[in-house]
Design a protein around this motif. Structure first.
Motif, PDB file in Angstrom:
ATOM      1  N   UNK A  73       0.866  -1.176   0.000  1.00  0.00           N
ATOM      2  CA  UNK A  73       0.000   0.000   0.000  1.00  0.00           C
ATOM      3  C   UNK A  73       0.902   1.225   0.000  1.00  0.00           C
ATOM      4  N   UNK A  74       0.776   2.066  -1.031  1.00  0.00           N
ATOM      5  CA  UNK A  74       1.601   3.256  -1.166  1.00  0.00           C
ATOM      6  C   UNK A  74       0.723   4.487  -0.973  1.00  0.00           C
ATOM      7  N   UNK A  75       1.032   5.286   0.050  1.00  0.00           N
ATOM      8  CA  UNK A  75       0.245   6.473   0.374  1.00  0.00           C
ATOM      9  C   UNK A  75       0.614   7.612  -0.573  1.00  0.00           C
ATOM     10  N   UNK A  76      -0.410   8.253  -1.146  1.00  0.00           N
ATOM     11  CA  UNK A  76      -0.197   9.350  -2.084  1.00  0.00           C
ATOM     12  C   UNK A  76      -1.126  10.514  -1.759  1.00  0.00           C
ATOM     13  N   UNK A 104      -6.608   2.509  -5.372  1.00  0.00           N
ATOM     14  CA  UNK A 104      -6.640   1.888  -6.702  1.00  0.00           C
ATOM     15  C   UNK A 104      -5.560   0.808  -6.766  1.00  0.00           C
ATOM     16  N   UNK A 105      -5.824  -0.253  -7.511  1.00  0.00           N
ATOM     17  CA  UNK A 105      -4.951  -1.423  -7.548  1.00  0.00           C
ATOM     18  C   UNK A 105      -4.246  -1.524  -8.897  1.00  0.00           C
ATOM     19  N   UNK A 106      -2.948  -1.812  -8.840  1.00  0.00           N
ATOM     20  CA  UNK A 106      -2.110  -1.935 -10.035  1.00  0.00           C
ATOM     21  C   UNK A 106      -1.189  -3.146  -9.874  1.00  0.00           C
ATOM     22  N   UNK A 107      -0.551  -3.521 -10.972  1.00  0.00           N
ATOM     23  CA  UNK A 107       0.548  -4.490 -10.929  1.00  0.00           C
ATOM     24  C   UNK A 107       1.806  -3.762 -11.356  1.00  0.00           C
ATOM     25  N   UNK A 108       2.921  -4.040 -10.656  1.00  0.00           N
ATOM     26  CA  UNK A 108       4.203  -3.482 -11.075  1.00  0.00           C
ATOM     27  C   UNK A 108       4.665  -4.210 -12.339  1.00  0.00           C
ATOM     28  N   UNK A 114       0.009  -3.801  -6.198  1.00  0.00           N
ATOM     29  CA  UNK A 114       0.211  -2.736  -5.213  1.00  0.00           C
ATOM     30  C   UNK A 114      -0.953  -1.779  -5.315  1.00  0.00           C
ATOM     31  N   UNK A 115      -1.201  -1.059  -4.248  1.00  0.00           N
ATOM     32  CA  UNK A 115      -2.297  -0.088  -4.211  1.00  0.00           C
ATOM     33  C   UNK A 115      -1.741   1.313  -4.014  1.00  0.00           C
ATOM     34  N   UNK A 116      -2.332   2.263  -4.712  1.00  0.00           N
ATOM     35  CA  UNK A 116      -2.138   3.668  -4.411  1.00  0.00           C
ATOM     36  C   UNK A 116      -3.298   4.060  -3.505  1.00  0.00           C
ATOM     37  N   UNK A 117      -2.991   4.617  -2.351  1.00  0.00           N
ATOM     38  CA  UNK A 117      -3.998   4.937  -1.341  1.00  0.00           C
ATOM     39  C   UNK A 117      -3.930   6.421  -1.012  1.00  0.00           C
ATOM     40  N   UNK A 118      -5.077   7.102  -1.090  1.00  0.00           N
ATOM     41  CA  UNK A 118      -5.120   8.527  -0.744  1.00  0.00           C
ATOM     42  C   UNK A 118      -4.860   8.689   0.733  1.00  0.00           C
ATOM     43  N   UNK A 119      -3.962   9.626   1.059  1.00  0.00           N
ATOM     44  CA  UNK A 119      -3.670   9.847   2.481  1.00  0.00           C
ATOM     45  C   UNK A 119      -4.179  11.193   2.936  1.00  0.00           C
TER      46      UNK A 119
END
Length: 119
Positions: A73-76, A104-108, A114-119
């Motif tokens: 989970x990557x905070x953005x 939102x979910x992606x593949x590297x 991995x997910x981009x997560x609103x922080x």
């Protein structure tokens, strides 16, 4: 008292240097090492490592009959801007149906979710 502390999260992949470069562009940090093991020292002292895995088969997502093993989970700050950036770097959208969610979910490039997560 803890018995250990987390050293790094290690991702198996076909090309460690390429995948480390992808995450360095996404997270920042410094790529170090050569060959079958590459380290990424990300800002804040966190570490990701990338290990060559011949015959690597990426996890399936979503797949109720197969485990994805783990995901990051990557905070953005800005989901749309981050999405544009990871897609330009070679990520693949895995779940683009519900744009109203805060993640939102992606593949590297090696297929790890991995997910981009609103922080």
């Amino acid at each position: 008292m803890a018995l250990a502390k987390l050293g790094a999260v290690v991702l198996d992949c076909p090309d460690p240097r390429t995948l480390a470069g992808f995450y360095a562009e996404v997270l920042g940090g410094t790529v170090q090492g050569e060959g079958d093991w590459i380290d990424l020292e990300a800002p804040g002292g966190r570490a990701l490592a990338f290990q060559a895995a011949p015959g690597h088969v990426p996890p399936k997502w979503p797949a109720p009959d197969a485990s994805q093993q783990f995901h990051l989970d990557l905070a953005v700050e800005d989901l749309d801007a981050a999405e544009k950036g990871v897609l330009a770097l070679g990520a693949t959208p895995l779940d683009a149906e519900d744009r109203s969610r805060t993640w939102r979910v992606y593949a590297d490039p090696a297929g790890h979710p991995f997910c981009l997560c609103a922080c």
